[in-house]
Enzyme design. Structure first.
Site, mmCIF file in Angstrom:
data_model
loop_
_atom_site.group_PDB
_atom_site.id
_atom_site.type_symbol
_atom_site.label_atom_id
_atom_site.label_comp_id
_atom_site.label_asym_id
_atom_site.label_seq_id
_atom_site.Cartn_x
_atom_site.Cartn_y
_atom_site.Cartn_z
ATOM 1 C CB CYS A 647 -26.333 18.835 -1.366
ATOM 2 S SG CYS A 647 -27.725 17.721 -1.710
ATOM 3 C CD1 TRP A 695 -34.330 17.830 2.823
ATOM 4 C CD2 TRP A 695 -33.025 17.736 1.008
ATOM 5 N NE1 TRP A 695 -33.297 16.977 3.096
ATOM 6 C CE2 TRP A 695 -32.476 16.889 1.993
ATOM 7 C CE3 TRP A 695 -32.368 17.839 -0.219
ATOM 8 C CZ2 TRP A 695 -31.310 16.164 1.801
ATOM 9 C CZ3 TRP A 695 -31.200 17.103 -0.413
ATOM 10 C CH2 TRP A 695 -30.687 16.279 0.582
#
Length: 696
Positions: A647, A695
């Protein structure tokens, strides 16, 4: 007879129990006029609406839907085509083999996660693999289609959903009539779209035997100013009919919940140049439920300075409170994108995204409304030249009002219906939930670094992340702060803009208590069911957020295990390896005080290794610690079926961690990273044992 009566009673009871859900779905759509949606048969729908082109979209956050609208409007205005826009989840597709030869479809497909279709496209993708299509290439020979995908090259499978759909349709005999378009959100989705659309539309026109220039220019909406209407019927920032009327019901993306703020504080040390906000939202009195690894959608508002400047340049400052009613002139093509009736000020504060860099296509459309010929030339050049747009607008992160002011400081008389058609809707921003419902059943936590930086083309211009600075404003108000943090004199901190956090009619700020609208989005970022399976979690910076929830989940389970089986119950558990990274251990080590407490409860089953990058001459990153632990990690992956979670930032960290894992597995298999290592990584992904939440 008794059985019939019992069945009737059961039906009535089921209808009663489902009434709230049914009402919620209907009321959530009240502000959006729609065409006849009685049928779920796509062929009947095309025939009844007399359309020749249907645009299907698979969208997770609304971006693909926005591009579907762009395509529909241009096809209508360029060729006079009747176009239908369809959410892939709203129709049944058993009739797809009967698609007419003189029709065409356009698919706008976003990719979610690692090459997966969006939630609303899953059923359609599964349907294409169903036994219904055993005949293969003869199944849907009449379907001619265009395809534009939305993806991000920092992810493993770039445009995976669009590519998979293309392959499925091709195998079933459908004919793609133009090149497949692939937008890259990591660079410029808009430029990728602009490069794709003209050749694609030419191919479509040739296929349907139509010519350009046959359509009259028509507006998509009619905007009417209203002088007399009860205030309680006007939307002043409410996001749904339920919110306006104060009725109860389920809370979701169409009806967010105004969640009370329990606490909000800065996790970074006072005096640092950055800010990371930990915020806790109460969901105690809501219908919201979540699981570890889920995302929360936060609905921000635009900064007040942008609202004021936009009203000013458009000549609407004196009419800010004027109530407007919006009507779609073609509901099958253009839905009213936000609740109404409303007023101009509310539209720019709550509903239209005026904080983002304005698109090149929007500038090209607005050039015709320029107050002077010179301004028209300036805006036309920005809209037509990719290089000039980058130099003037993109590199300077220009918003709509700034680009218009650049061309001319005079008032721009742009019809509001054109504003609605061209500007994107203000959409929620998503954050990985950093809590577990097992330890925090009535609260959702988020961990967000406040985004503030100087624009690439102008060192004197400040750029602010919309949602994180909105959260910062909430944090300041909750704690009665005048500033977010106390920085050194030479830190050059950027003062954040102000946001109307009080919400519509002051509903989000009363008696010193604050709220923010949120909803929950499901994720596949989940722990395996058995705690005996090892976990390898890598999350530097705010990438630690979901893993805090993971660890809390394990802490709750450990308490139950030890209560039932004794203190040694965790000896059979697989190890939970957590690799975390920060800059300095005394500045930005997130939740530093919590990890030792979790470690006490989890014992030897929890192993945390922290990479601190700026406390020594040699920078150390998470992938360095992963490599140092290669022997035990290889054993956990190859022999104990460990799950791997990554992540954080995608383009560098996630890629480098994956490359490190590839080296580890290649070495463990007595081969190379490029062959044996890459093969193992592929297998792990196919088996969903590598999961990412990243992201750009």
């Amino acid at each position: 007879m008794i059985q019939i009566i019992a069945a009737a009673v059961a039906i009535i009871l089921a209808a009663y129990l489902l009434k709230d859900k049914m009402i919620s779905k209907q009321e959530a759509r009240v502000p959006v006029p729609a065409a006849n949606t009685a049928t779920r048969n796509i062929i009947d729908k095309m025939q009844s609406t007399r359309k020749r082109v249907i645009i299907f979209y698979g969208s997770q956050t609304g971006t693909a839907e926005e591009y579907a609208l762009k395509i529909a409007k241009e096809l209508k205005h360029r060729y006079g085509l009747g176009v239908l826009i369809a959410d892939l989840d709203d129709y049944e597709y058993e009739c797809l083999p009967h698609f007419h030869q003189d029709w065409a479809a356009v698919f706008v497909m976003a990719t979610y996660g690692e090459g997966e279709p969006t939630d609303n496209a899953v059923a359609f993708m599964d349907f294409l693999d169903s036994p219904e299509f055993e005949d293969g290439a003869d199944s849907i020979p009449n379907l001619k289609y265009l395809l534009f995908g939305l993806g991000n090259k920092t992810y493993t499978e770039f445009n995976g959903a669009a590519r998979k759909l293309d392959n499925k349709l091709n195998k079933l005999g459908a004919i793609r009539i133009g090149e497949r378009g692939e937008g890259d959100d990591n660079k410029s989705m808009e430029e990728d779209y602009l490069a794709w659309k003209d050749p694609a539309f030419d191919a479509l026109a040739k296929s349907l035997n139509i010519e350009e220039g046959t359509a009259a220019e028509e507006a998509d909406f009619r905007v009417t100013e209203i002088s007399q209407i009860p205030d309680e019927k006007v939307y002043l920032g409410e996001l749904s009919a339920r919110a306006l009327h104060g009725t109860k019901g389920i809370h979701d993306a169409k009806n967010p919940y105004a969640a009370p703020i329990i606490k909000s504080n800065d996790l970074f040390k006072i005096g640092t140049e950055r800010s990371c906000i930990h915020t806790e939202f109460s969901i105690q009195d809501s219908s919201l439920k979540y699981q570890h690894g889920d995302h929360v959608g936060l609905w921000p508002v635009n900064a007040e300075v942008y609202v004021e400047e936009t009203l000013k340049i458009l000549g609407l400052s004196d009419k800010r409170q004027t109530v407007i009613q919006i009507e779609s002139l073609d509901p099958a093509l253009a839905k009213v994108p936000f609740p109404q009736p409303t007023n101009y000020e509310t539209a720019f504060r709550h509903y239209l995204d005026i904080s983002a860099t304005v698109s090149r296509q929007t500038l090209a459309l607005f050039a015709k409304h320029a107050p002077t010929d010179q301004a028209k030339c300036v805006l036309s050049e920005l809209g037509s030249s990719k290089e000039k747009y980058k130099e003037v607008v993109s590199d300077h992160s220009m918003r709509l009002h700034e680009a218009l002011e650049h061309a001319s400081t005079e008032t721009w008389s742009i019809p509001f219906e054109d504003i609605i058609s061209s500007m994107p809707r203000l959409s929620p921003r998503y954050y990985s939930i950093s809590s577990s419902p097992k330890l925090n059943p009535n609260a959702i936590h988020i961990t967000a670094v406040v985004l503030q930086y100087k624009s690439a083309g102008n060192a004197n211009k400040n750029v602010y992340g919309l949602a994180t600075n909105y959260v910062l404003n909430i944090k300041q108000s909750v704690n009665n702060d005048s500033i977010s943090y106390s920085a050194p004199v030479d830190a050059q901190i950027i003062a954040p803009p102000q946001y109307a956090i009080q919400g519509p009619r002051g509903a989000y700020a009363r008696d010193g208590h604050f709220k923010a609208p949120i909803h929950v989005r499901r994720s596949n970022f989940r722990l395996p069911n058995s705690p005996k399976i090892p976990i390898i979690a890598v999350g530097p910076g705010t990438g630690i957020a979901p893993f805090r929830g993971f660890v809390q989940e394990r802490v709750h389970l450990s308490r139950r295990y030890k209560e039932k089986n004794g203190a040694d119950a965790l000896n059979e558990w697989g190890k939970f390896y957590l690799f975390y990274g920060c800059r300095r251990s005394d500045e930005d080590f997130l939740y530093k005080e919590e990890w030792p407490e979790y470690g006490k409860e989890l014992g030897d089953s929890f192993v945390m290794r922290t990479a601190v990058s700026r406390e020594s001459e040699k920078k150390v990153y998470v992938q360095d610690h992963v490599w140092e632990a290669r022997e035990e990690l290889a054993d956990a992956i190859l022999n104990k079926r460990a799950y791997i979670y990554i992540c954080g930032e995608a383009s560098n960290m996630a890629r480098q961690v994956e490359e490190t894992l590839q080296r580890i597995l290649g070495e463990a298999k007595q081969g190379t990273a490029e062959v044996e290592g890459a093969q193992e990584i592929r297998l792990l992904k196919e088996r969903n044992r590598i999961l990412t939440d990243v992201w750009s």
